[in-house]
Design an enzyme around this catalytic site. Sequence first.
Site, PDB file in Angstrom:
ATOM      1  N   GLU A 110     -29.151  29.731 -10.982  1.00  0.00           N
ATOM      2  CA  GLU A 110     -28.629  29.860  -9.700  1.00  0.00           C
ATOM      3  C   GLU A 110     -27.055  30.132  -9.526  1.00  0.00           C
ATOM      4  OE1 GLU A 110     -29.814  25.930  -8.172  1.00  0.00           O
ATOM      5  OE2 GLU A 110     -31.781  26.188  -8.850  1.00  0.00           O
ATOM      6  N   LYS A 112     -23.550  29.216  -8.338  1.00  0.00           N
ATOM      7  CA  LYS A 112     -22.943  28.114  -7.937  1.00  0.00           C
ATOM      8  C   LYS A 112     -22.201  28.305  -6.662  1.00  0.00           C
ATOM      9  CE  LYS A 112     -20.657  24.315  -9.989  1.00  0.00           C
ATOM     10  NZ  LYS A 112     -19.100  24.133  -9.363  1.00  0.00           N
ATOM     11  N   ASP A 114     -19.562  27.753  -3.547  1.00  0.00           N
ATOM     12  CA  ASP A 114     -18.277  26.834  -3.607  1.00  0.00           C
ATOM     13  C   ASP A 114     -18.176  26.525  -2.043  1.00  0.00           C
ATOM     14  OD1 ASP A 114     -16.153  25.797  -4.767  1.00  0.00           O
ATOM     15  OD2 ASP A 114     -15.044  27.503  -4.832  1.00  0.00           O
ATOM     16  N   TYR A 221     -30.365  23.662  -2.702  1.00  0.00           N
ATOM     17  CA  TYR A 221     -30.732  24.067  -4.350  1.00  0.00           C
ATOM     18  C   TYR A 221     -31.715  22.729  -4.852  1.00  0.00           C
ATOM     19  CZ  TYR A 221     -26.253  21.907  -4.594  1.00  0.00           C
ATOM     20  OH  TYR A 221     -25.022  21.157  -4.398  1.00  0.00           O
ATOM     21  N   LYS A 308     -18.961  28.705 -15.534  1.00  0.00           N
ATOM     22  CA  LYS A 308     -17.924  28.893 -14.474  1.00  0.00           C
ATOM     23  C   LYS A 308     -17.223  30.410 -14.664  1.00  0.00           C
ATOM     24  CE  LYS A 308     -16.483  25.029 -12.456  1.00  0.00           C
ATOM     25  NZ  LYS A 308     -15.734  24.389 -11.539  1.00  0.00           N
ATOM     26  N   CYS A 402      17.944  32.904   7.229  1.00  0.00           N
ATOM     27  CA  CYS A 402      16.936  33.806   7.728  1.00  0.00           C
ATOM     28  C   CYS A 402      17.215  35.206   7.260  1.00  0.00           C
ATOM     29  CB  CYS A 402      16.836  33.603   9.201  1.00  0.00           C
ATOM     30  SG  CYS A 402      15.674  34.697  10.095  1.00  0.00           S
ATOM     31  N   CYS A 405      18.095  37.113  10.744  1.00  0.00           N
ATOM     32  CA  CYS A 405      19.208  36.735  11.836  1.00  0.00           C
ATOM     33  C   CYS A 405      20.339  35.940  11.312  1.00  0.00           C
ATOM     34  CB  CYS A 405      18.540  36.067  12.926  1.00  0.00           C
ATOM     35  SG  CYS A 405      18.075  34.466  12.552  1.00  0.00           S
ATOM     36  N   CYS A 420      13.085  29.303  10.453  1.00  0.00           N
ATOM     37  CA  CYS A 420      14.381  29.941  11.201  1.00  0.00           C
ATOM     38  C   CYS A 420      14.262  29.223  12.604  1.00  0.00           C
ATOM     39  CB  CYS A 420      14.403  31.325  11.283  1.00  0.00           C
ATOM     40  SG  CYS A 420      15.578  31.863  12.249  1.00  0.00           S
ATOM     41  N   CYS A 426      16.176  35.239  17.270  1.00  0.00           N
ATOM     42  CA  CYS A 426      15.763  35.875  15.827  1.00  0.00           C
ATOM     43  C   CYS A 426      14.619  36.800  16.279  1.00  0.00           C
ATOM     44  CB  CYS A 426      15.112  34.814  15.041  1.00  0.00           C
ATOM     45  SG  CYS A 426      14.528  35.161  13.323  1.00  0.00           S
TER      46      CYS A 426
HETATM   47  P1  AMP Z   1     -18.509  20.384 -10.107  1.00  0.00           P
HETATM   48  O1  AMP Z   1     -17.843  19.888  -8.736  1.00  0.00           O
HETATM   49  O2  AMP Z   1     -17.774  21.185 -10.692  1.00  0.00           O
HETATM   50  O3  AMP Z   1     -19.021  19.057 -10.768  1.00  0.00           O
HETATM   51  O4  AMP Z   1     -19.909  21.035  -9.683  1.00  0.00           O
HETATM   52  C1  AMP Z   1     -21.000  20.260  -9.145  1.00  0.00           C
HETATM   53  C2  AMP Z   1     -21.094  20.710  -7.940  1.00  0.00           C
HETATM   54  O5  AMP Z   1     -21.493  22.134  -7.901  1.00  0.00           O
HETATM   55  C3  AMP Z   1     -22.189  20.113  -7.212  1.00  0.00           C
HETATM   56  O6  AMP Z   1     -21.684  18.913  -6.774  1.00  0.00           O
HETATM   57  C4  AMP Z   1     -22.497  21.135  -6.004  1.00  0.00           C
HETATM   58  O7  AMP Z   1     -21.921  20.696  -4.865  1.00  0.00           O
HETATM   59  C5  AMP Z   1     -22.035  22.500  -6.484  1.00  0.00           C
HETATM   60  N1  AMP Z   1     -23.191  23.194  -6.637  1.00  0.00           N
HETATM   61  C6  AMP Z   1     -23.024  24.478  -5.901  1.00  0.00           C
HETATM   62  N2  AMP Z   1     -24.273  25.353  -6.342  1.00  0.00           N
HETATM   63  C7  AMP Z   1     -25.139  24.346  -7.020  1.00  0.00           C
HETATM   64  C8  AMP Z   1     -26.409  24.803  -7.521  1.00  0.00           C
HETATM   65  N3  AMP Z   1     -26.735  25.895  -7.401  1.00  0.00           N
HETATM   66  N4  AMP Z   1     -27.007  23.476  -8.015  1.00  0.00           N
HETATM   67  C9  AMP Z   1     -26.252  22.592  -8.431  1.00  0.00           C
HETATM   68  N5  AMP Z   1     -25.089  22.351  -7.804  1.00  0.00           N
HETATM   69  C10 AMP Z   1     -24.487  23.210  -7.335  1.00  0.00           C
HETATM   70 ZN    ZN Z   2      15.708  34.319  12.092  1.00  0.00          ZN
END
Ligand code: AMP
Ligand code: ZN
Length: 664
Positions: A110, A112, A114, A221, A308, A402, A405, A420, A426
Amino acid sequence: MDVEKKINQLREELQQHNYNYYVLDKPEISDYDFDIKLKELQELEEKHPEFADENSPTQRVGGAVTKSFATVVHEFRMYSLSNSYSKEELEDWEKRVKKLVDGKVEYVCELKYDGASISLTYENGQLVRAVTRGDGIQGDDVTNNVKTIRSVPLKLKGDFPEKFHIRGEIVLPYEGFAKMNAERVEAGEEPYANPRNTASGSLKLQDSAEVAKRPLDCLLYNITGENINIKSQFESLQKAREWGFKVPDESELKTSTSAVMDYVNYWDVHRHDLPYETDGVVVKVNSFHQQDELGYTAKSPRWAMAYKFKAEQESTKLNKITYQVGRTGAITPVANLEPVQLAGTVVKRASLHNADQIEKLDIREGDTVFVEKGGEIIPKIVGVDFTKRDPDSKLTKYAQTCPECDTELIRNEGEAAHYCPNYNGCPPQINGRIQHYISRKAMDIEGLGGETVNLLVSEKLIANYADLYTLKKEDVLPLERMADKSAENLINGIEKSKEIPFERVLFALGIRYVGETVAKKLAKHYKNIDALEAASEEDLIAIDEIGERIAWSVADFFASEENRRIVERLKNYGLQMQISAEKLANQTNILEGNTFVISGVFEKVSRNELKKMIEDNGGKVSGSISSKTNYLLAGENMGPSKLAKAEKLGTNLISEDQFLKMLK
Ligand code: AMP
Ligand code: ZN
């Protein structure tokens, strides 16, 4: 048709359209038709509070305010993931897994995502709770806010288990993030740094109506619970989809680590085409039985591994550090780079954020630096290649004055940016402030655009926005490309802006941190500019939702004699410097500090009018009863669940008549 049936039918229809649009991305009706149906439902629900439903599609717009988020212990702990950064590390993990389990092992790959992790609890197909990860053991109850996220189903379809938890990530897609930032910049606020922090920050906003405005999304997920009749991770993703959750389609089932690596390598490149940020791949042992055999370490499951991605990074030479001045005077240091290819674009400039950042990374002109493109739109410098540093290079001395000015820069305690302070002298500030003043959401002056402002300023015809009102047709006629007609339009447009209501004038003044919403709040509270001008920082902080930063900034603005003079001039030219008489007539602060919940049907005044009366008199209206509710304004046929909750919390019940008396 009977009303209850109609309400239920509308709810189901809207739920389906919502699903088509936000989960499947395949709308079947126009936004307009959707709004019409939603309005119809809203009106019916308002007239028939006896059929209220906390998970009705009308709840998506938010309204409930959470003052402090209750802590909830996770029924099943939310673990972290172990990380790996290479093929070798991934293979080592596979070996460990194979030692611990019997039989063939399959893997689900899957992406990951963010964002901010979230755990949703469903009972009988209804969303009952949403809790942040917190420390993994316990998190914050952010249900009110999560309900506003359109892709989170409030009700499920299909054959879902009676009770379960589903975990996922709340993300802010790039596009929505960019739009939010554009609006912030327009309001003179600092843009948000990246989508992830903004997503997690959004979950902790007190006003769910604010959350509803943010284009958040929720990707799921993991299903957790007892007596869930599912055998594998891949099957669980499929099921979750069937029940109405948004589960990205990129997940795939693999039978070897080499196939896993192919997946990783593919997405390492193609993740840039996704609408939201990802920072790796999560590889999970597919079989739940095998997952049980593997179990957990103190921190993370043994059956999963995050791989990662390396952030896309390049090194290049930093030629020069320059400084930019924004319209509020904020200074941004900019790295001017030897052009370099990064994630598909040529990068020439990168943000250095602020003085601390430059000092922390010890960035110097002439250095070879590492540039990265993350969720931010502007690439950033993440470090220096010290092996390539010229021994004669000199420590960077941050600008003292600055660049535009020459005024000495200041830095307020606790703030990252230098400013500034030459507010009215300015050039980029003068110009920027007038540009903001005439902008669409501010005074929206017809016939006057950004280019003309540039000319007016450079020709020294105006030096602040009050000067606009001294312009005559013959002053502007000589300007480049100015015809008789356009000059006339311009003067007329300026004249007409005198009718713009006070709260927009206040926003137009361009006081730092005073965006549209804050301007409205201040206008409502102080009613006229004189009262606002006279307010001390303490007075300002005492207002609900006005924080220290805003209070300081407003007081600071009016502390300047020059600003006061400009504002005085605007007043004399006839701009609206107070709330209009008709708005004022019905406004007081009698109800200040009190939160009301309105429920039921009323005899003398409609619910909408009641709501307006409460707000006009300084009170607040909330959608649901909590310990913060001061009064439950109860009409006929009030919902039984509200009544029970009010009784439990000891909330004051008042009738329509009692309420009307309060205002006397
Ligand atoms: P970390 O914060 O680096 O420990 O990574 C874990 C976090 O990755 C989990 O708490 C999830 O919030 C996030 N995450 C994002 N996508 C997934 C996924 N497909 N499966 C599991 N965790 C995920
Ligand atoms: Zn200025």
